[in-house]
Design a protein around this motif. Structure first.
Motif, PDB file in Angstrom:
ATOM      1  N   GLN A 299       6.729   6.687  -1.005  1.00  0.00           N
ATOM      2  CA  GLN A 299       5.587   5.217  -0.237  1.00  0.00           C
ATOM      3  C   GLN A 299       4.831   5.000  -0.868  1.00  0.00           C
ATOM      4  O   GLN A 299       3.813   5.712  -1.373  1.00  0.00           O
ATOM      5  N   HIS A 300       4.728   3.834  -1.313  1.00  0.00           N
ATOM      6  CA  HIS A 300       3.277   3.308  -2.207  1.00  0.00           C
ATOM      7  C   HIS A 300       2.631   2.645  -0.986  1.00  0.00           C
ATOM      8  O   HIS A 300       2.810   1.412  -0.279  1.00  0.00           O
ATOM      9  N   ASN A 301       1.087   2.448  -1.780  1.00  0.00           N
ATOM     10  CA  ASN A 301      -0.103   1.169  -0.785  1.00  0.00           C
ATOM     11  C   ASN A 301       0.197   0.449  -1.433  1.00  0.00           C
ATOM     12  O   ASN A 301      -0.006   0.161  -2.258  1.00  0.00           O
ATOM     13  N   GLY A 305      -1.525   0.161  -4.885  1.00  0.00           N
ATOM     14  CA  GLY A 305      -0.687   1.129  -5.675  1.00  0.00           C
ATOM     15  C   GLY A 305      -0.162   2.595  -5.521  1.00  0.00           C
ATOM     16  O   GLY A 305       0.931   2.518  -6.435  1.00  0.00           O
ATOM     17  N   ARG A 306      -1.107   3.062  -4.585  1.00  0.00           N
ATOM     18  CA  ARG A 306      -0.820   4.839  -4.608  1.00  0.00           C
ATOM     19  C   ARG A 306       0.135   5.258  -4.479  1.00  0.00           C
ATOM     20  O   ARG A 306       0.355   4.342  -3.115  1.00  0.00           O
ATOM     21  N   VAL A 307       0.926   6.016  -4.257  1.00  0.00           N
ATOM     22  CA  VAL A 307       2.440   6.983  -3.608  1.00  0.00           C
ATOM     23  C   VAL A 307       1.161   7.009  -2.085  1.00  0.00           C
ATOM     24  O   VAL A 307       0.395   8.302  -2.940  1.00  0.00           O
TER      25      VAL A 307
END
Length: 334
Positions: A299-301, A305-307
Protein backbone atom coordinates in the motif's frame (compact mmCIF):
# COMPACT_ATOMS: atom_id res chain seq x y z
CA UNK A 1 -50.36 -108.66 4.73
CA UNK A 2 -53.84 -107.39 4.01
CA UNK A 3 -54.50 -109.84 1.14
CA UNK A 4 -55.04 -113.07 3.09
CA UNK A 5 -57.55 -111.68 5.63
CA UNK A 6 -59.55 -110.03 2.86
CA UNK A 7 -59.94 -113.22 0.76
CA UNK A 8 -60.90 -115.23 3.77
CA UNK A 9 -64.53 -116.06 4.47
CA UNK A 10 -63.90 -114.98 8.02
CA UNK A 11 -63.04 -111.44 7.04
CA UNK A 12 -64.44 -108.99 9.48
CA UNK A 13 -66.67 -106.39 7.81
CA UNK A 14 -65.59 -103.72 10.25
CA UNK A 15 -61.95 -104.28 9.33
CA UNK A 16 -62.78 -103.76 5.66
CA UNK A 17 -64.56 -100.48 6.34
CA UNK A 18 -61.74 -99.27 8.59
CA UNK A 19 -59.19 -100.26 5.95
CA UNK A 20 -61.12 -98.34 3.30
CA UNK A 21 -61.28 -95.30 5.56
CA UNK A 22 -57.58 -95.32 6.46
CA UNK A 23 -56.33 -93.13 3.59
CA UNK A 24 -58.96 -90.51 4.34
CA UNK A 25 -58.11 -90.51 8.04
CA UNK A 26 -54.41 -90.46 7.21
CA UNK A 27 -54.92 -87.52 4.89
CA UNK A 28 -56.76 -85.47 7.50
CA UNK A 29 -54.10 -86.19 10.12
CA UNK A 30 -50.90 -85.94 8.08
CA UNK A 31 -50.94 -84.82 4.48
CA UNK A 32 -53.63 -84.08 1.88
CA UNK A 33 -51.42 -85.11 -1.00
CA UNK A 34 -50.63 -88.47 0.57
CA UNK A 35 -54.37 -88.95 1.16
CA UNK A 36 -55.20 -88.53 -2.51
CA UNK A 37 -52.41 -90.88 -3.57
CA UNK A 38 -53.45 -93.61 -1.11
CA UNK A 39 -57.09 -93.35 -2.18
CA UNK A 40 -56.08 -93.73 -5.80
CA UNK A 41 -54.07 -96.86 -5.06
CA UNK A 42 -56.94 -98.45 -3.12
CA UNK A 43 -59.32 -97.83 -6.01
CA UNK A 44 -57.15 -100.29 -7.94
CA UNK A 45 -56.38 -102.54 -4.98
CA UNK A 46 -59.92 -103.57 -3.91
CA UNK A 47 -61.16 -104.81 -7.32
CA UNK A 48 -57.89 -106.68 -7.79
CA UNK A 49 -58.33 -108.48 -4.48
CA UNK A 50 -61.91 -109.42 -5.30
CA UNK A 51 -60.89 -110.76 -8.69
CA UNK A 52 -58.13 -112.82 -7.12
CA UNK A 53 -60.54 -114.34 -4.61
CA UNK A 54 -62.76 -115.52 -7.48
CA UNK A 55 -59.81 -117.03 -9.37
CA UNK A 56 -58.71 -118.89 -6.25
CA UNK A 57 -62.15 -120.41 -5.95
CA UNK A 58 -62.71 -118.77 -2.60
CA UNK A 59 -65.26 -116.05 -3.28
CA UNK A 60 -65.62 -113.72 -0.38
CA UNK A 61 -69.16 -113.72 1.06
CA UNK A 62 -68.57 -110.09 1.98
CA UNK A 63 -67.81 -109.10 -1.61
CA UNK A 64 -70.51 -106.47 -1.41
CA UNK A 65 -68.33 -104.81 1.19
CA UNK A 66 -65.53 -104.58 -1.36
CA UNK A 67 -67.76 -102.46 -3.54
CA UNK A 68 -68.86 -100.49 -0.50
CA UNK A 69 -65.22 -99.96 0.47
CA UNK A 70 -64.43 -98.77 -3.05
CA UNK A 71 -67.35 -96.35 -2.88
CA UNK A 72 -66.23 -95.04 0.52
CA UNK A 73 -62.72 -94.63 -0.78
CA UNK A 74 -63.88 -92.83 -3.92
CA UNK A 75 -66.13 -90.49 -1.94
CA UNK A 76 -63.38 -89.84 0.59
CA UNK A 77 -60.88 -89.17 -2.17
CA UNK A 78 -63.25 -86.78 -3.90
CA UNK A 79 -64.15 -84.90 -0.73
CA UNK A 80 -60.53 -84.73 0.36
CA UNK A 81 -59.35 -83.45 -3.02
CA UNK A 82 -62.19 -80.92 -3.24
CA UNK A 83 -61.54 -79.66 0.28
CA UNK A 84 -57.81 -79.45 -0.40
CA UNK A 85 -58.35 -77.57 -3.68
CA UNK A 86 -60.73 -75.10 -2.01
CA UNK A 87 -58.39 -74.52 0.92
CA UNK A 88 -55.42 -74.13 -1.43
CA UNK A 89 -57.21 -71.61 -3.64
CA UNK A 90 -58.39 -69.60 -0.64
CA UNK A 91 -54.90 -69.64 0.87
CA UNK A 92 -53.32 -68.60 -2.44
CA UNK A 93 -55.81 -65.74 -2.84
CA UNK A 94 -55.15 -64.62 0.73
CA UNK A 95 -51.39 -64.75 0.19
CA UNK A 96 -51.68 -62.72 -3.02
CA UNK A 97 -53.80 -60.14 -1.25
CA UNK A 98 -51.36 -59.93 1.64
CA UNK A 99 -48.42 -59.65 -0.76
CA UNK A 100 -50.07 -56.75 -2.62
CA UNK A 101 -50.80 -55.03 0.68
CA UNK A 102 -47.21 -55.48 1.86
CA UNK A 103 -45.83 -54.19 -1.43
CA UNK A 104 -48.03 -51.11 -1.17
CA UNK A 105 -46.85 -50.47 2.39
CA UNK A 106 -43.22 -50.92 1.34
CA UNK A 107 -43.65 -48.30 -1.43
CA UNK A 108 -45.60 -45.73 0.61
CA UNK A 109 -44.27 -42.99 2.88
CA UNK A 110 -45.75 -43.47 6.34
CA UNK A 111 -46.22 -39.78 7.14
CA UNK A 112 -47.49 -38.21 3.91
CA UNK A 113 -48.91 -41.35 2.19
CA UNK A 114 -47.00 -40.34 -0.93
CA UNK A 115 -44.81 -42.83 -2.78
CA UNK A 116 -41.42 -43.23 -1.08
CA UNK A 117 -37.81 -43.34 -2.31
CA UNK A 118 -37.96 -47.07 -3.04
CA UNK A 119 -40.93 -46.51 -5.36
CA UNK A 120 -39.07 -43.54 -6.90
CA UNK A 121 -35.99 -45.64 -7.68
CA UNK A 122 -38.14 -48.38 -9.21
CA UNK A 123 -40.08 -45.86 -11.30
CA UNK A 124 -36.85 -44.24 -12.49
CA UNK A 125 -35.33 -47.57 -13.50
CA UNK A 126 -38.48 -48.67 -15.35
CA UNK A 127 -39.01 -45.55 -17.45
CA UNK A 128 -40.14 -46.68 -20.91
CA UNK A 129 -38.82 -45.38 -24.20
CA UNK A 130 -40.80 -42.45 -25.53
CA UNK A 131 -40.87 -40.92 -28.99
CA UNK A 132 -39.76 -37.44 -29.95
CA UNK A 133 -43.26 -36.03 -29.49
CA UNK A 134 -43.48 -37.12 -25.88
CA UNK A 135 -41.20 -36.54 -22.93
CA UNK A 136 -40.24 -37.53 -19.42
CA UNK A 137 -40.07 -34.74 -16.86
CA UNK A 138 -38.48 -34.97 -13.43
CA UNK A 139 -39.00 -32.21 -10.87
CA UNK A 140 -37.20 -32.14 -7.52
CA UNK A 141 -38.01 -29.65 -4.79
CA UNK A 142 -37.36 -29.15 -1.12
CA UNK A 143 -38.69 -26.67 1.38
CA UNK A 144 -36.64 -23.57 2.18
CA UNK A 145 -35.64 -23.14 5.81
CA UNK A 146 -37.48 -26.24 6.97
CA UNK A 147 -34.91 -27.00 9.67
CA UNK A 148 -35.52 -23.56 11.19
CA UNK A 149 -39.26 -24.26 11.19
CA UNK A 150 -38.69 -27.52 13.06
CA UNK A 151 -36.44 -25.77 15.56
CA UNK A 152 -38.88 -22.93 16.13
CA UNK A 153 -42.24 -24.72 16.19
CA UNK A 154 -41.35 -28.34 16.92
CA UNK A 155 -41.25 -31.51 14.86
CA UNK A 156 -44.98 -32.15 15.20
CA UNK A 157 -45.69 -28.86 13.42
CA UNK A 158 -43.04 -29.72 10.84
CA UNK A 159 -44.72 -33.04 10.16
CA UNK A 160 -48.13 -31.40 9.77
CA UNK A 161 -46.59 -28.98 7.25
CA UNK A 162 -45.09 -31.86 5.25
CA UNK A 163 -48.46 -33.61 5.19
CA UNK A 164 -50.32 -30.46 4.12
CA UNK A 165 -47.80 -29.65 1.39
CA UNK A 166 -47.95 -33.22 0.08
CA UNK A 167 -51.75 -33.11 -0.10
CA UNK A 168 -51.73 -29.78 -1.92
CA UNK A 169 -49.15 -30.76 -4.53
CA UNK A 170 -50.67 -34.19 -5.13
CA UNK A 171 -54.10 -32.57 -5.68
CA UNK A 172 -52.69 -29.99 -8.12
CA UNK A 173 -50.80 -32.47 -10.31
CA UNK A 174 -52.28 -33.69 -13.60
CA UNK A 175 -53.48 -37.26 -13.91
CA UNK A 176 -50.64 -39.66 -14.63
CA UNK A 177 -48.01 -37.65 -12.77
CA UNK A 178 -46.51 -39.47 -9.80
CA UNK A 179 -45.57 -37.76 -6.54
CA UNK A 180 -42.82 -39.00 -4.20
CA UNK A 181 -41.37 -38.04 -0.85
CA UNK A 182 -37.67 -38.88 -1.03
CA UNK A 183 -36.99 -38.15 2.63
CA UNK A 184 -36.99 -35.20 5.01
CA UNK A 185 -38.40 -32.20 3.14
CA UNK A 186 -37.31 -33.39 -0.32
CA UNK A 187 -39.96 -34.36 -2.88
CA UNK A 188 -40.04 -35.48 -6.51
CA UNK A 189 -42.50 -35.56 -9.40
CA UNK A 190 -42.23 -37.80 -12.46
CA UNK A 191 -44.46 -36.95 -15.39
CA UNK A 192 -44.47 -38.99 -18.61
CA UNK A 193 -46.00 -37.85 -21.88
CA UNK A 194 -48.12 -34.75 -22.11
CA UNK A 195 -50.40 -35.35 -19.11
CA UNK A 196 -51.87 -31.86 -19.40
CA UNK A 197 -48.55 -30.01 -18.98
CA UNK A 198 -46.15 -29.12 -21.76
CA UNK A 199 -42.90 -28.34 -19.94
CA UNK A 200 -41.07 -28.77 -16.68
CA UNK A 201 -41.67 -25.04 -16.16
CA UNK A 202 -45.41 -25.71 -16.01
CA UNK A 203 -44.94 -28.42 -13.39
CA UNK A 204 -42.73 -26.14 -11.33
CA UNK A 205 -45.38 -23.43 -11.54
CA UNK A 206 -47.92 -25.91 -10.15
CA UNK A 207 -45.64 -26.56 -7.18
CA UNK A 208 -45.17 -22.83 -6.58
CA UNK A 209 -48.92 -22.26 -6.73
CA UNK A 210 -49.55 -25.09 -4.26
CA UNK A 211 -47.15 -23.48 -1.78
CA UNK A 212 -48.42 -19.93 -2.22
CA UNK A 213 -50.90 -19.99 0.66
CA UNK A 214 -49.58 -20.29 4.25
CA UNK A 215 -50.07 -23.58 6.06
CA UNK A 216 -52.45 -23.46 9.01
CA UNK A 217 -50.86 -25.24 12.00
CA UNK A 218 -51.65 -25.36 15.70
CA UNK A 219 -48.96 -22.70 16.17
CA UNK A 220 -50.57 -20.41 13.60
CA UNK A 221 -50.05 -19.73 9.90
CA UNK A 222 -46.62 -20.67 8.52
CA UNK A 223 -45.46 -19.46 5.10
CA UNK A 224 -43.52 -21.97 3.03
CA UNK A 225 -41.41 -21.61 -0.11
CA UNK A 226 -39.44 -24.17 -2.07
CA UNK A 227 -36.38 -24.47 -4.27
CA UNK A 228 -37.16 -26.38 -7.46
CA UNK A 229 -34.90 -28.07 -9.97
CA UNK A 230 -35.98 -29.97 -13.06
CA UNK A 231 -34.87 -31.81 -16.16
CA UNK A 232 -36.83 -32.91 -19.20
CA UNK A 233 -35.87 -35.53 -21.77
CA UNK A 234 -37.51 -36.16 -25.12
CA UNK A 235 -37.03 -39.53 -26.77
CA UNK A 236 -35.58 -42.65 -25.16
CA UNK A 237 -34.26 -42.36 -21.61
CA UNK A 238 -30.85 -43.96 -22.04
CA UNK A 239 -29.66 -43.36 -18.48
CA UNK A 240 -32.35 -42.74 -15.84
CA UNK A 241 -29.67 -41.94 -13.26
CA UNK A 242 -28.48 -39.01 -15.36
CA UNK A 243 -32.03 -37.63 -15.39
CA UNK A 244 -32.03 -37.59 -11.59
CA UNK A 245 -28.50 -36.20 -11.42
CA UNK A 246 -29.36 -33.36 -13.79
CA UNK A 247 -32.48 -32.39 -11.84
CA UNK A 248 -30.42 -32.51 -8.63
CA UNK A 249 -27.83 -30.18 -10.20
CA UNK A 250 -30.60 -27.76 -11.13
CA UNK A 251 -31.99 -27.95 -7.58
CA UNK A 252 -28.55 -27.19 -6.17
CA UNK A 253 -28.31 -24.09 -8.37
CA UNK A 254 -31.81 -22.96 -7.37
CA UNK A 255 -30.77 -23.06 -3.72
CA UNK A 256 -27.84 -20.74 -4.48
CA UNK A 257 -30.13 -18.06 -5.88
CA UNK A 258 -32.89 -17.15 -3.40
CA UNK A 259 -34.48 -14.75 -5.90
CA UNK A 260 -35.17 -17.58 -8.36
CA UNK A 261 -37.11 -20.52 -6.95
CA UNK A 262 -36.97 -22.67 -10.09
CA UNK A 263 -34.02 -23.73 -12.21
CA UNK A 264 -34.06 -25.98 -15.28
CA UNK A 265 -31.04 -28.06 -16.16
CA UNK A 266 -28.75 -27.06 -19.01
CA UNK A 267 -25.41 -28.52 -20.10
CA UNK A 268 -23.60 -25.29 -19.15
CA UNK A 269 -25.28 -25.29 -15.75
CA UNK A 270 -24.18 -28.88 -15.22
CA UNK A 271 -20.55 -28.00 -15.89
CA UNK A 272 -20.64 -24.98 -13.57
CA UNK A 273 -22.37 -26.80 -10.72
CA UNK A 274 -20.09 -29.83 -10.99
CA UNK A 275 -17.06 -27.53 -10.85
CA UNK A 276 -18.50 -25.73 -7.84
CA UNK A 277 -19.20 -28.99 -6.03
CA UNK A 278 -15.74 -30.34 -6.80
CA UNK A 279 -14.10 -27.11 -5.64
CA UNK A 280 -16.12 -27.18 -2.42
CA UNK A 281 -14.94 -30.70 -1.62
CA UNK A 282 -11.31 -29.91 -2.51
CA UNK A 283 -11.39 -26.64 -0.53
CA UNK A 284 -12.28 -28.54 2.64
CA UNK A 285 -9.23 -30.74 2.11
CA UNK A 286 -7.05 -27.74 1.25
CA UNK A 287 -7.99 -25.97 4.49
CA UNK A 288 -7.30 -29.10 6.52
CA UNK A 289 -3.90 -29.61 4.88
CA UNK A 290 -3.07 -25.86 5.02
CA UNK A 291 -2.68 -25.57 1.26
CA UNK A 292 -3.91 -21.96 1.15
CA UNK A 293 -1.14 -19.36 0.91
CA UNK A 294 -0.84 -15.65 1.67
CA UNK A 295 0.59 -12.93 -0.57
CA UNK A 296 1.13 -9.31 0.41
CA UNK A 297 -0.08 -6.36 -1.65
CA UNK A 298 1.93 -3.16 -0.90
CA UNK A 299 0.00 0.00 0.00
CA UNK A 300 1.55 3.28 -1.17
CA UNK A 301 1.09 6.85 -0.03
CA UNK A 302 0.01 8.70 -3.17
CA UNK A 303 1.67 11.96 -2.15
CA UNK A 304 5.05 10.66 -1.01
CA UNK A 305 5.14 7.39 -2.92
CA UNK A 306 6.33 5.58 0.16
CA UNK A 307 5.12 2.12 1.15
CA UNK A 308 2.91 2.57 4.21
CA UNK A 309 1.56 -0.97 4.66
CA UNK A 310 0.61 -4.29 3.16
CA UNK A 311 -2.67 -6.01 2.45
CA UNK A 312 -2.68 -9.77 3.15
CA UNK A 313 -4.46 -11.73 0.38
CA UNK A 314 -5.33 -15.44 0.32
CA UNK A 315 -4.44 -17.50 -2.74
CA UNK A 316 -5.21 -21.10 -3.62
CA UNK A 317 -3.42 -23.19 -6.17
CA UNK A 318 -5.19 -26.53 -6.65
CA UNK A 319 -3.50 -29.54 -8.22
CA UNK A 320 -6.53 -30.21 -10.44
CA UNK A 321 -7.96 -26.75 -11.20
CA UNK A 322 -4.77 -24.71 -11.02
CA UNK A 323 -4.93 -21.16 -9.68
CA UNK A 324 -8.49 -20.69 -8.43
CA UNK A 325 -9.71 -17.06 -8.51
CA UNK A 326 -10.40 -15.60 -5.04
CA UNK A 327 -13.92 -14.48 -5.95
CA UNK A 328 -14.70 -18.11 -6.72
CA UNK A 329 -13.29 -19.93 -3.70
CA UNK A 330 -13.98 -17.25 -1.08
CA UNK A 331 -17.73 -17.52 -1.65
CA UNK A 332 -17.37 -21.28 -1.14
CA UNK A 333 -15.38 -20.72 2.05
CA UNK A 334 -18.05 -18.35 3.36
Amino acid sequence: LALEPMVSANTNSLNLILLASMPVIFGYMVNWKACAQACGLLLLYYPAVYGMSVLLGRPDPTSILFLFACAVTMIGCGLSTAAFSWATSKSAALLRSQKRAMEKIARTDVLTKALNRRAFNEELQNLPEVDEERCVTLVLFDLDGFKAINDQFGHDVGESILTAISDRVRTALPSGAKFFRLGGDEFAIICQGENGVQTDKDLSALVDAALAAPVDTRKGLVSISASIGSDQIRGAVQNPISLYRNADVALFQAKQNPRQSWQAYTADLGDRVERRRALLDRLKVAITKEQLTIVYQPQHNVSSGRVVGFEALTRWHDARFGQVPPDEFISLAE
